[in-house]
Design an enzyme around this catalytic site. Structure first.
Site, PDB file in Angstrom:
ATOM      1  N   ARG A 174       0.963  -1.266  -0.056  1.00 47.52           N
ATOM      2  CA  ARG A 174      -0.098  -0.050   0.036  1.00 47.52           C
ATOM      3  C   ARG A 174       0.869   1.204   0.035  1.00 47.52           C
ATOM      4  O   ARG A 174       1.646   1.375   0.720  1.00 47.52           O
ATOM      5  CB  ARG A 174      -0.944   0.050   1.255  1.00 47.52           C
ATOM      6  CG  ARG A 174      -1.914  -1.195   1.262  1.00 47.52           C
ATOM      7  CD  ARG A 174      -2.780  -1.299   2.487  1.00 47.52           C
ATOM      8  NE  ARG A 174      -2.010  -1.551   3.716  1.00 47.52           N
ATOM      9  CZ  ARG A 174      -2.454  -1.600   4.936  1.00 47.52           C
ATOM     10  NH1 ARG A 174      -3.587  -1.359   5.085  1.00 47.52           N
ATOM     11  NH2 ARG A 174      -1.489  -2.108   6.174  1.00 47.52           N
ATOM     12  N   ASP A 203       1.365   5.500   0.157  1.00 46.77           N
ATOM     13  CA  ASP A 203       0.734   6.435   0.652  1.00 46.77           C
ATOM     14  C   ASP A 203       0.115   7.681  -0.413  1.00 46.77           C
ATOM     15  O   ASP A 203       0.458   7.776  -1.361  1.00 46.77           O
ATOM     16  CB  ASP A 203       1.676   7.449   1.748  1.00 46.77           C
ATOM     17  CG  ASP A 203       2.071   6.413   2.998  1.00 46.77           C
ATOM     18  OD1 ASP A 203       1.082   5.794   3.225  1.00 46.77           O
ATOM     19  OD2 ASP A 203       3.213   6.665   3.538  1.00 46.77           O
ATOM     20  N   TYR A 262      12.118   0.646  -3.668  1.00 49.86           N
ATOM     21  CA  TYR A 262      11.631   2.057  -3.964  1.00 49.86           C
ATOM     22  C   TYR A 262      12.749   3.037  -4.672  1.00 49.86           C
ATOM     23  O   TYR A 262      13.919   2.615  -4.220  1.00 49.86           O
ATOM     24  CB  TYR A 262      11.127   2.494  -2.764  1.00 49.86           C
ATOM     25  CG  TYR A 262       9.975   2.217  -2.308  1.00 49.86           C
ATOM     26  CD1 TYR A 262       8.728   3.058  -2.523  1.00 49.86           C
ATOM     27  CD2 TYR A 262       9.660   1.100  -1.439  1.00 49.86           C
ATOM     28  CE1 TYR A 262       7.399   2.564  -2.171  1.00 49.86           C
ATOM     29  CE2 TYR A 262       8.285   0.449  -0.966  1.00 49.86           C
ATOM     30  CZ  TYR A 262       7.317   1.529  -1.328  1.00 49.86           C
ATOM     31  OH  TYR A 262       6.106   0.967  -0.885  1.00 49.86           O
ATOM     32  N   ARG A 318      10.621   7.739   3.298  1.00 51.52           N
ATOM     33  CA  ARG A 318      10.626   9.090   3.482  1.00 51.52           C
ATOM     34  C   ARG A 318      11.311   9.402   4.878  1.00 51.52           C
ATOM     35  O   ARG A 318      11.794  10.642   4.516  1.00 51.52           O
ATOM     36  CB  ARG A 318       9.132   9.577   3.635  1.00 51.52           C
ATOM     37  CG  ARG A 318       8.317   9.304   2.138  1.00 51.52           C
ATOM     38  CD  ARG A 318       6.846   9.527   2.256  1.00 51.52           C
ATOM     39  NE  ARG A 318       6.687  10.910   2.770  1.00 51.52           N
ATOM     40  CZ  ARG A 318       5.714  11.252   3.121  1.00 51.52           C
ATOM     41  NH1 ARG A 318       4.349  10.480   2.930  1.00 51.52           N
ATOM     42  NH2 ARG A 318       5.404  12.578   3.459  1.00 51.52           N
TER      43      ARG A 318
END
Length: 280
Positions: free
Chosen positions: A50, A52, A110, A201
């Protein structure tokens, strides 16, 4: 019933993340609505990871169970006909019943695209992170690379975990952090067994702080050992973050993400990610 796996790309700037919400402004709701229109019946899509609000995907993977029999190219063209321009199915393939988009995954990767300079670039808004730096000044990527070495291996990543993270354990294995400077750009690749909520992040916030000289490379080790989120850097913006790839055991033969039309095309070609034992 047949289990189908789909590879999805999406621009997350206009969505409130992946997971379904009452207002239905999510990638999941948009994809499931298109699947229902194509199949003529309600469809539940199970996702690998999932994302953001504001986070994009180049290689998201979902699976679904359906009684509809179609060729893979028909799934791609048919579902895309009902999707907005910001979401597209890249490939489709039948898989065995033991495939699970989330639980069969052995790793996630990522990418982050960061633009630095004295002025922001409107055409990059929502698609790349931005760090304002004076003319002629760049991030100290050598220090960032040194700091990133502390992240490799199995660690408790509590210092980089969001307060509302629902993961059962903060312990994850980081296989690779690659940092590639290109002029005013810095491209980063993070590869791990799994990631905590906001983990990439939060790592970005700390790496940028180190790159700006606000802390030394050993600060990353201190944060890991301290396991205290409150002393780490603030969570960095989602704009430049992309779920690039989800890895599965070799028994599941899935197509690779197509990066040709992305900011990352060719960026990491000279520095391939090392193979992990879990993906072997």
């Amino acid at each position: 019933m047949t289990r189908i796996a789909l590879g999805i790309q999406y621009d997350g700037a206009s969505f409130n993340g992946w997971q379904s919400q009452p207002h239905r402004n999510t990638v999941q709701d948009t994809l499931e609505a298109a699947l229902q229109q194509f199949t003529g019946m309600p469809v539940a899509a199970t996702v690998a990871g999932r994302t953001d609000t504001g986070v994009h995907a180049l290689g998201q993977v979902v699976h679904l169970d359906t009684a509809l029999t179609r060729e893979p190219f028909s799934w791609v063209r048919g579902v895309n006909a009902f999707l907005p321009p910001s979401v597209a199915v890249q490939w489709a393939t039948p898989v065995t019943d033991d495939f699970h988009a989330r639980f069969a995954a052995t790793e996630r990767m990522y990418y982050y695209a960061l633009y630095t300079g004295p002025t922001r670039v409107p055409l990059l808004h929502g698609r790349a992170g931005y760090q304002m730096l004076p003319p002629g000044v760049t991030l100290d990527c050598t220090a960032m690379v040194e700091a990133a070495r502390h992240l490799l291996g199995e660690h408790d990543f509590s210092a980089f975990r969001a307060a509302d993270c629902q993961a059962r354990s903060p312990v994850k294995t980081c296989y690779d952090v690659t940092i590639v400077p290109r002029g005013q750009w810095v491209f980063l690749r993070f590869r791990a067994s799994a990631f905590l909520h906001h983990m990439v992040r939060n790592l970005m916030g700390c790496l940028v702080a180190i790159g700006r000289g606000r802390a030394g490379p050993d600060w990353m080790r201190e944060l890991l050992e301290g396991r205290d989120r409150t002393v780490a850097a603030p969570t960095f913006m989602p704009d430049g973050l992309y779920l690039a790839r989800v890895g599965y055991p070799d028994t599941f033969v899935l197509p690779e993400p197509d990066l040709a039309a992305s900011l990352f095309y060719g960026v990491f070609d000279a520095c391939p990610a090392p193979a992990s034992r879990s993906a072997a």
